[in-house]
Enzyme design. Structure first.
Site, short mmCIF file in Angstrom:
data_model
loop_
_atom_site.label_atom_id
_atom_site.label_comp_id
_atom_site.label_asym_id
_atom_site.label_seq_id
_atom_site.Cartn_x
_atom_site.Cartn_y
_atom_site.Cartn_z
N CYS A 232 1.21 -8.18 5.26
CA CYS A 232 0.85 -6.77 5.06
C CYS A 232 -0.64 -6.55 4.80
CB CYS A 232 1.74 -6.17 3.98
SG CYS A 232 3.42 -5.91 4.61
N SER B 135 -5.16 5.16 5.50
CA SER B 135 -4.07 4.26 5.86
C SER B 135 -4.04 4.10 7.37
CB SER B 135 -2.74 4.86 5.39
OG SER B 135 -1.66 4.27 6.06
N ASP C 122 0.82 -1.21 0.00
CA ASP C 122 0.00 0.00 0.00
C ASP C 122 0.85 1.26 0.00
OD1 ASP C 122 -2.06 -1.82 0.20
OD2 ASP C 122 -3.20 -0.60 1.60
N CYS D 210 5.41 -2.40 8.32
CA CYS D 210 5.80 -1.10 8.86
C CYS D 210 5.56 -1.04 10.37
CB CYS D 210 5.05 0.01 8.14
SG CYS D 210 5.53 0.14 6.40
#
Length: 613
Positions: free
Chosen positions: A122, A517, A81, A195
């Site tokens: 993810c 996000s 993303d 992340c």
């Protein structure tokens, strides 16, 4: 007693051809009576959260075979993303979730696999595999690639943890020098893994623990740490045991739908609210519930959000706290332990690893465990070495963060806030609801009102923000970016990041039928349902209309009379085939995206596809 599914293709004279093909994959006579386990991997060199997964599928496969099963690995797609963000690539992100779910169904059903280990990590990969697990309802264990280490950068002589969002915000801030932007960029993502903040990927991997489908530590132990290898080893043995329990002992309690029940979804959402998880988790939990025929809805999320406090705050809601810090404080089992002590979850439910969650907490909650090995497990620390190699580091913190009054994880008495980290708002602009990550909203703007600034694409909004056409007090409204209208329901990370970089993060609101996000923060309201393309009232808002947000009372209101809205609706409908469509915009919508849009529902249903019989 259910027969092994795989016997459809491995037993009987008429399956000689199929057995011949199985033999060509390496199977022998003695293998045809064993459970065939699908190892569902998602390795790709495009995504840092997946670059290290190539060998991990075979690691799991070897353990499956040691335990007496037959392992067969295949791969799904995986979209990053962050790399797809800010351009038309983001149109493909959410639809890829459906493609992943379908591809798992295709492979597992076409080859009659008996069970599966899902190796995800993810944003859309874990949800897609979760949807598939609940759709197929064969024994399944989830084990993710793990979070990356946070970056470290020297800011005015002080070492500070940074992540992807810091790099984006710095790049859009004219007061930050090119040299400093480059330093943050180079430091932000130092290792393999998802992340490092409580963004969508990590949120979902944490929620698989609460649903009962993953092993303790799945959501928090670092991708680079040697301790994570144990999860993959154990998953290989565990899945064979679960398969035997179901097919040989008729124990249906091990099936995903028995474990991920309505109460388990409540537990997962309670965890999500308590840790201020990504708003995307709402979308994905609703979609998974739909696949599992679990009657879990936005109304349930609204109900839970009113009684669950925030017990853990992680980036992007705060700076300098990342998943490695959550792990040191006891990880997800630590948060679940506090929720259990507060009476906010049902710990009687089964998991893949324990008879009940309560039994699991007795061993894995650092506040109750007597196990030195468990305490050592939660001391796993970042290695501080740039690497794309899994399990390559073995550093440990000197001590656990067991401070529940002012530490990373709090008890209910010392909660960061009594209101939860996510909230559902309702009003005339969002009849079926919309979502805000309250953990990322400053207290000063929990109530807010301002004039609407209308944009019919994310690109147009970004241009207005970067050219200083958005003023303090404005409400940035981005529409026709929902599942159908986008299509694909783009994430709005760039608009929220740019508002922050312009010093407007606490002075403006953003509302959209798109999504955000997991890295977004501020007064960002997404998932407005119905979306504009479905005839939602967000499509009737005009420039300058006042929009009022009241998070404490869970309300969002377009300050326009019902009569005026009806007049606008009639005028819109009079446009015929041009009604409920955006102003012309540069966007190439391919056949694949059109196919998704034709069946996509609004966010209130998880943006799942509904195909009528």
């Amino acid at each position: 007693m259910p027969a092994y599914r795989s016997r459809t293709s491995t037993h009987g004279r008429n399956m000689a051809g199929a057995r011949g093909l199985w033999r060509a994959t390496g199977m022998k006579n003695e293998d045809f009576g064993k459970p065939i386990i699908a190892v569902v991997n998602s390795f790709t060199q495009f995504v840092p959260g997946h670059v290290h997964l190539k060998d991990l599928g075979q690691l799991v496969a070897r353990e499956i075979e040691k335990a007496g099963g037959v392992a067969k690995e295949f791969n799904t797609i995986a979209v990053d993303d962050g790399i797809a963000m800010g351009h038309d690539g983001m149109l493909y992100s959410l639809p890829s979730r459906e493609i992943i779910a379908d591809s798992v169904e295709y492979m597992v059903n076409a080859h009659c696999a008996d069970a599966m280990v899902c190796i995800s990590n993810c944003d859309k990969i874990t949800p897609g595999m979760l949807m598939a697990a609940l759709r197929l309802n064969v024994p399944a264990v989830f084990v993710s690639g793990g979070p990356m280490e946070s970056g470290k950068v020297n800011v005015n002589g002080k070492i500070r943890s940074v992540d992807l969002i810091d790099a984006m915000v710095a790049a859009a801030d004219d007061s930050v020098s090119d040299a400093d932007v480059e330093a943050i960029e180079r430091s932000a993502c130092p290792t393999c893994g998802s992340c490092s903040g409580m963004f969508t990927a990590n949120s979902m991997n944490c929620l698989t623990e609460a649903l009962g489908l993953a092993l303790p530590g799945n959501g928090s132990v670092l991708a680079t740490h040697a301790d994570r290898k144990g999860l993959f080893v154990e998953a290989g043995h565990l899945i064979v045991d679960l398969a035997r329990r179901y097919y040989e002992q008729d124990d249906a309690r091990v099936l995903p739908r028995a474990i991920a029940s309505f109460k388990a979804f409540e537990n997962a959402m309670t965890l999500d609210i308590s840790m201020g998880g990504s708003t995307n988790t709402v979308l994905h939990l609703l979609a998974a519930a739909y696949e599992g025929e679990v009657p879990f809805t936005m109304k349930d999320i609204d109900r839970l959000s009113r009684r669950v406090p925030v017990l853990c705050k992680v980036a992007p809601s705060v700076v300098d706290v990342h998943l490695e810090d959550v792990h040191r404080a006891g990880g997800i089992m630590g948060i679940l332990g506090e929720l259990d002590r507060a009476g906010l979850i049902d710990s009687s439910l089964p998991t893949v690893h324990s008879t009940s969650l309560k039994d699991g907490l007795e061993r894995w909650d650092i506040k109750r465990t007597k196990s030195d090995s468990v305490r050592s497990f939660y001391l796993a620390a970042p290695g501080g070495v740039r690497t794309q190699v899994a399990f390559s580091q073995d550093k440990r913190f000197e001590e656990l963060d067991a401070d529940r009054s002012s530490g990373c994880i709090r008890d209910a008495e010392h909660a960061f806030s009594k209101d939860g980290g996510l909230a559902v708002l309702y009003g005339n602009i969002a009849r079926d609801g919309c979502i805000v990550k309250t953990a990322g909203v400053d207290d000063s703007i929990l109530t807010f009102s301002g004039p609407a600034r209308i944009f019919e694409s994310q690109d147009a909004a970004v241009d207005a923000i970067l050219t200083n056409r958005i003023q303090p007090g404005d409400v940035v409204l981005i529409r026709y970016e929902g599942p159908r209208g986008g299509p694909g329901m783009q994430e709005m990370l760039y608009p929220t990041s740019y508002l922050k970089s312009k010093g407007l993060g606490k002075q403006c609101a953003l509302i959209t039928d798109g999504r955000f996000s997991g890295g977004s923060s501020g007064l960002s309201i997404g998932h407005v349902s119905p979306e504009a393309a479905e005839g939602g009232a967000i499509g009737l808002v005009e420039e300058g209309d006042r929009i009022v947000f009241d998070i404490p009372n869970r309300k969002v209101h377009l300050d326009v009379s019902d009569a005026e809205l009806e007049r606008r609706r009639a005028a819109m409908e009079a446009k015929g085939d041009k009604a409920w469509k955006p102003a012309p915009r540069k966007r190439r919508v391919t056949m694949a995206l059109k196919a998704y849009a034709a069946h996509a529902t609004s966010a209130a249903l998880g943006a799942v596809r509904v195909v009528k019989d």
